[in-house]
Design a protein around this motif. Structure first.
Motif, PDB file in Angstrom:
ATOM      1  N   ALA A 125      -3.572   7.788  14.651  1.00 19.95           N
ATOM      2  CA  ALA A 125      -2.379   7.195  13.674  1.00 19.95           C
ATOM      3  C   ALA A 125      -2.172   8.100  12.644  1.00 19.95           C
ATOM      4  CB  ALA A 125      -2.879   5.699  13.422  1.00 19.95           C
ATOM      5  N   GLN A 126      -3.341   8.556  11.882  1.00 22.15           N
ATOM      6  CA  GLN A 126      -3.195   9.566  10.783  1.00 22.15           C
ATOM      7  C   GLN A 126      -2.589  10.830  11.362  1.00 22.15           C
ATOM      8  OE1 GLN A 126      -7.470   9.149   9.463  1.00 22.15           O
ATOM      9  NE2 GLN A 126      -6.530   8.842   7.415  1.00 22.15           N
ATOM     10  N   ALA A 127      -2.817  11.281  12.290  1.00 19.87           N
ATOM     11  CA  ALA A 127      -2.379  12.523  12.923  1.00 19.87           C
ATOM     12  C   ALA A 127      -0.938  12.447  13.150  1.00 19.87           C
ATOM     13  CB  ALA A 127      -3.089  12.801  14.190  1.00 19.87           C
ATOM     14  N   GLU A 128      -0.470  11.393  13.787  1.00 25.47           N
ATOM     15  CA  GLU A 128       0.995  11.070  13.894  1.00 25.47           C
ATOM     16  C   GLU A 128       1.753  10.917  12.722  1.00 25.47           C
ATOM     17  OE1 GLU A 128       0.981   8.244  18.113  1.00 25.47           O
ATOM     18  OE2 GLU A 128       0.171   7.438  16.056  1.00 25.47           O
ATOM     19  N   GLY A 129       1.031  10.403  11.773  1.00 27.87           N
ATOM     20  CA  GLY A 129       1.665  10.336  10.296  1.00 27.87           C
ATOM     21  C   GLY A 129       1.943  11.759   9.607  1.00 27.87           C
ATOM     22  N   ILE A 130       0.972  12.717  10.118  1.00 19.71           N
ATOM     23  CA  ILE A 130       1.034  14.008   9.554  1.00 19.71           C
ATOM     24  C   ILE A 130       2.413  14.735  10.186  1.00 19.71           C
ATOM     25  CG2 ILE A 130       0.254  16.157   9.624  1.00 19.71           C
ATOM     26  CD1 ILE A 130      -2.371  15.176   9.290  1.00 19.71           C
ATOM     27  N   ALA A 131       2.474  14.474  11.532  1.00 17.69           N
ATOM     28  CA  ALA A 131       3.622  14.919  12.120  1.00 17.69           C
ATOM     29  C   ALA A 131       5.057  14.251  11.543  1.00 17.69           C
ATOM     30  CB  ALA A 131       3.636  14.741  13.774  1.00 17.69           C
ATOM     31  N   THR A 138      13.993  11.837   4.648  1.00 19.45           N
ATOM     32  CA  THR A 138      14.663  10.861   3.705  1.00 19.45           C
ATOM     33  C   THR A 138      13.362  10.437   3.058  1.00 19.45           C
ATOM     34  OG1 THR A 138      14.460   8.915   5.287  1.00 19.45           O
ATOM     35  CG2 THR A 138      16.277  10.174   5.245  1.00 19.45           C
ATOM     36  N   ASP A 139      13.676   9.769   1.750  1.00 17.14           N
ATOM     37  CA  ASP A 139      12.651   8.947   0.900  1.00 17.14           C
ATOM     38  C   ASP A 139      11.970   8.140   1.859  1.00 17.14           C
ATOM     39  OD1 ASP A 139      13.032  10.827  -1.071  1.00 17.14           O
ATOM     40  OD2 ASP A 139      14.577   9.499  -2.166  1.00 17.14           O
ATOM     41  N   GLY A 140      12.717   7.265   2.529  1.00 14.47           N
ATOM     42  CA  GLY A 140      12.180   6.096   3.279  1.00 14.47           C
ATOM     43  C   GLY A 140      11.203   6.704   4.079  1.00 14.47           C
ATOM     44  N   GLN A 141      11.487   7.939   4.933  1.00 12.51           N
ATOM     45  CA  GLN A 141      10.638   8.315   6.151  1.00 12.51           C
ATOM     46  C   GLN A 141       9.183   8.965   5.227  1.00 12.51           C
ATOM     47  OE1 GLN A 141      13.253  10.970   7.919  1.00 12.51           O
ATOM     48  NE2 GLN A 141      13.789   9.671   9.599  1.00 12.51           N
ATOM     49  N   LYS A 142       9.642   9.705   4.324  1.00 11.15           N
ATOM     50  CA  LYS A 142       8.431  10.392   3.517  1.00 11.15           C
ATOM     51  C   LYS A 142       7.485   9.204   3.231  1.00 11.15           C
ATOM     52  CE  LYS A 142       9.117  11.962  -0.547  1.00 11.15           C
ATOM     53  NZ  LYS A 142       8.129  11.110  -1.348  1.00 11.15           N
ATOM     54  N   ALA A 143       7.739   8.106   2.399  1.00  9.22           N
ATOM     55  CA  ALA A 143       7.034   7.311   1.944  1.00  9.22           C
ATOM     56  C   ALA A 143       6.282   6.234   3.355  1.00  9.22           C
ATOM     57  CB  ALA A 143       7.835   5.961   1.220  1.00  9.22           C
ATOM     58  N   GLN A 144       6.811   6.118   4.222  1.00  8.38           N
ATOM     59  CA  GLN A 144       6.194   5.625   5.323  1.00  8.38           C
ATOM     60  C   GLN A 144       5.290   6.436   6.080  1.00  8.38           C
ATOM     61  OE1 GLN A 144       8.091   2.842   8.485  1.00  8.38           O
ATOM     62  NE2 GLN A 144       7.990   4.657   9.624  1.00  8.38           N
ATOM     63  N   ALA A 145       5.539   7.704   6.116  1.00  4.67           N
ATOM     64  CA  ALA A 145       4.467   8.663   6.631  1.00  4.67           C
ATOM     65  C   ALA A 145       3.282   8.924   5.703  1.00  4.67           C
ATOM     66  CB  ALA A 145       5.379  10.073   6.994  1.00  4.67           C
ATOM     67  N   LEU A 146       3.454   8.977   4.466  1.00  2.00           N
ATOM     68  CA  LEU A 146       2.703   9.203   3.362  1.00  2.00           C
ATOM     69  C   LEU A 146       1.553   7.928   3.591  1.00  2.00           C
ATOM     70  CD1 LEU A 146       4.253  10.528   0.332  1.00  2.00           C
ATOM     71  CD2 LEU A 146       2.330  11.648   1.797  1.00  2.00           C
ATOM     72  N   ARG A 147       2.123   6.813   3.753  1.00  8.86           N
ATOM     73  CA  ARG A 147       1.269   5.613   3.868  1.00  8.86           C
ATOM     74  C   ARG A 147       0.365   5.497   5.144  1.00  8.86           C
ATOM     75  NH1 ARG A 147       5.763   2.610   2.137  1.00  8.86           N
ATOM     76  NH2 ARG A 147       6.670   2.491   4.236  1.00  8.86           N
ATOM     77  N   GLN A 148       0.756   6.096   6.226  1.00 11.35           N
ATOM     78  CA  GLN A 148       0.503   6.215   7.512  1.00 11.35           C
ATOM     79  C   GLN A 148      -0.855   7.314   7.209  1.00 11.35           C
ATOM     80  OE1 GLN A 148       2.685   6.069  10.975  1.00 11.35           O
ATOM     81  NE2 GLN A 148       1.385   6.875  12.299  1.00 11.35           N
ATOM     82  N   VAL A 149      -0.577   8.620   6.608  1.00  9.47           N
ATOM     83  CA  VAL A 149      -1.375   9.705   6.464  1.00  9.47           C
ATOM     84  C   VAL A 149      -2.725   9.234   5.715  1.00  9.47           C
ATOM     85  CG1 VAL A 149      -1.803  11.918   5.713  1.00  9.47           C
ATOM     86  CG2 VAL A 149       0.070  11.348   6.861  1.00  9.47           C
ATOM     87  N   SER A 150      -2.296   8.385   4.375  1.00 10.34           N
ATOM     88  CA  SER A 150      -3.408   7.966   3.711  1.00 10.34           C
ATOM     89  C   SER A 150      -4.355   6.992   4.301  1.00 10.34           C
ATOM     90  CB  SER A 150      -2.813   7.312   2.402  1.00 10.34           C
ATOM     91  OG  SER A 150      -1.955   6.113   2.618  1.00 10.34           O
ATOM     92  N   GLY A 151      -3.999   6.392   5.585  1.00  7.97           N
ATOM     93  CA  GLY A 151      -4.843   5.475   6.267  1.00  7.97           C
ATOM     94  C   GLY A 151      -4.345   3.867   6.273  1.00  7.97           C
ATOM     95  N   GLY A 152      -3.116   3.662   5.585  1.00  7.60           N
ATOM     96  CA  GLY A 152      -2.766   2.415   5.495  1.00  7.60           C
ATOM     97  C   GLY A 152      -2.740   1.735   6.813  1.00  7.60           C
ATOM     98  N   LEU A 153      -1.807   2.441   7.726  1.00  7.41           N
ATOM     99  CA  LEU A 153      -1.716   1.544   8.960  1.00  7.41           C
ATOM    100  C   LEU A 153      -3.073   1.931  10.066  1.00  7.41           C
ATOM    101  CD1 LEU A 153       0.337   0.433  11.000  1.00  7.41           C
ATOM    102  CD2 LEU A 153       0.922   2.728  11.553  1.00  7.41           C
ATOM    103  N   SER A 154      -3.809   2.780   9.726  1.00  4.45           N
ATOM    104  CA  SER A 154      -5.086   2.684  10.206  1.00  4.45           C
ATOM    105  C   SER A 154      -6.168   1.538   9.971  1.00  4.45           C
ATOM    106  CB  SER A 154      -5.846   4.163  10.066  1.00  4.45           C
ATOM    107  OG  SER A 154      -4.822   5.235  10.576  1.00  4.45           O
ATOM    108  N   ALA A 155      -6.199   1.425   8.655  1.00  9.88           N
ATOM    109  CA  ALA A 155      -6.958   0.419   8.070  1.00  9.88           C
ATOM    110  C   ALA A 155      -6.660  -0.773   8.932  1.00  9.88           C
ATOM    111  CB  ALA A 155      -6.866   0.159   6.590  1.00  9.88           C
TER     112      ALA A 155
END
Length: 442
Positions: A125-131, A138-155
């Motif tokens: 999930a974090q790897a997909e967030g990096i992609a 957009t700001d919305g896409q960036k914010a969502q991707a950063l949450r995923q990279v930081s492990g929010g969705l993975s947690a």
């Protein structure tokens, strides 16, 4: 076993550019530094200004070399980054020299991140967030991707997986050790409660309305209305170009035409559609069907009404879409404001700013309607649906009293689906939970 290749690639934008970053990862990094860098291998995590030479001793460039020793690196391997001048000749020369060395090749797409995943540096999930972060516009896409990279969705996924591992461990004990004093005869009651709670949490995530996917891929706005209501003119005005053909002939638009905008920090796709009317023309009738289907999949429908024509009722849409009623052609008439959300002239641009602001506000409100983190990909949603189905089957089997063996099989299937979200499928987790929680074999 054959030694792993060392990979290299241009990690920055294509030349020409001010700086070009060439990334190298693998077992040959130390040898590469010794052969090509005047400074030799730099100290780990200390930038070194150095000349870079080719195999003949000719200089490639003067730049910065930065070394990270594995496993304390992005890929978990020894890595070397060369910061060079971003001219095409410099980049081509460097990559040509690197790939001529034994065991060194150009990296495949995503291979650095794949090695990071294989080394346990990040989950799937974090790897997909990096992609997603790389592709974010957009700001919305960036914010969502950063949450995923930081492990929010993975947690969130990992929490469900851990809960399921505990449930499976309990059921495995009931199956394999029915006479152990550690297992209560009434254990099925709390098991049902925990299963129900886990299903409810997954249902909450699945009931997000697809917000995460919309943020990632774009929100959909369909423009519907009768023929010659001004739909194509409005689309062209929103696009700032001639995206759709505009004529006075009704039924000109036969297929769905889409343009892409950014509104309220989100990607928005506007779709021009065929005019809604009864027709014997087979091609136009297919266009009308596609218009209805497009509206059914949209987040917002603009019902465009010709303000210079007699009033018409809202289109008979077979779904509960949010409809924004807009009167067009205000340059030809002065319609009553009470019967519409907006009055515009797509030809002159009158009222367009207010319409765009309203759409942006509605999209922004929808994007913020669900608490983050949210499901971001169809792959995640499908796995959760499959895992949820297996959990529901386990609960039904448990309530029917058909045996813990069948319950365990459903839970194992659910665990595989949830583990696949993170790229992990490991029965050792279940064994560890059994031994630690129930003290079996002490």
């Amino acid at each position: 076993m054959r030694a792993r290749d060392t990979i290299c690639a241009l990690a920055s934008g294509p030349p020409p550019s001010a700086i070009a970053v060439i990334r190298i990862s693998g077992p040959a990094v130390t040898d590469i530094a010794g052969k090509l860098l005047a400074s030799g291998l730099p100290d780990a995590r200390r930038a070194a200004l150095t000349y870079i030479y080719d195999e003949t001793g000719a200089p490639i460039d003067q730049g910065i070399a930065l070394y990270a020793k594995g496993p304390a690196s992005y890929t978990g391997e020894d890595t070397l980054e060369l910061y060079l001048h971003g001219g095409r000749a410099v980049v081509d020369h460097a990559l040509r020299v690197l790939t001529a060395l034994p065991g060194v090749r150009l990296a495949e797409p995503g291979e650095f991140t794949r090695r990071a995943f294989e080394a346990g540096k990040l989950d799937l999930a974090q790897a997909e967030g990096i992609a997603d972060l790389i592709e974010a516009e957009t700001d919305g896409q960036k914010a969502q991707a950063l949450r995923q990279v930081s492990g929010g969705l993975s947690a969130t996924y990992a929490s469900w997986r851990d809960d399921l591992t505990g449930l499976l461990a309990l059921v495995e004990v009931m199956v394999d050790f029915p006479d152990e004093g550690d297992v209560s005869p009434e254990a099925s009651a709390p098991l049902r409660d925990k299963l129900s709670a886990l299903i409810a949490e997954i249902d909450t995530a699945l009931g997000d309305g697809g917000i995460g996917e919309r943020i990632r891929e774009g929100f959909r706005v369909a423009i519907l209305g009768a023929p010659n209501a001004g739909k194509s003119t409005l689309l062209n005005r929103l696009a700032g170009r001639e995206a759709a053909i505009v004529t006075a002939t009704p039924g000109t638009t036969r297929d769905v035409i889409e343009i892409r905008r950014t509104l309220g920090g989100q990607v928005v796709w506007f779709a021009d559609t065929a005019g809604l009317r009864e027709t014997s023309d087979e091609i136009e009738a297919e266009g009308v069907r596609r218009a209805i289907r497009t509206a059914a999949e949209a987040d917002l429908v603009i019902h465009l009404i010709d303000g210079s024509a007699p009033p018409e009722p809202p289109p008979p849409l077979p779904f509960g879409a949010e409809i924004l009623t807009v009167l067009s052609k205000s340059d030809l008439s002065a319609p009553a404001a009470a019967c519409a959300d907006h009055i515009i002239s797509a030809l002159t641009g009158e009222g367009l700013a207010a319409l765009e602001a309203d759409i942006a506000a509605r999209i922004t409100a929808r994007a913020a309607a669900v608490e983050a983190p949210v499901i971001t990909r169809l792959r995640h949603r499908e796995r959760l649906l499959q895992g949820r189905a297996a959990l529901a089957s386990a609960l039904a089997t448990l309530e029917a009293g058909d045996g813990f063996e069948l319950v365990a099989e459903d839970l194992r299937l659910a665990a595989r689906h949830l583990s696949a979200l993170l790229g992990r499928v490991d029965v050792e987790d279940v064994l560890g939970a059994v031994f630690s929680a129930f003290c079996i074999g002490k």
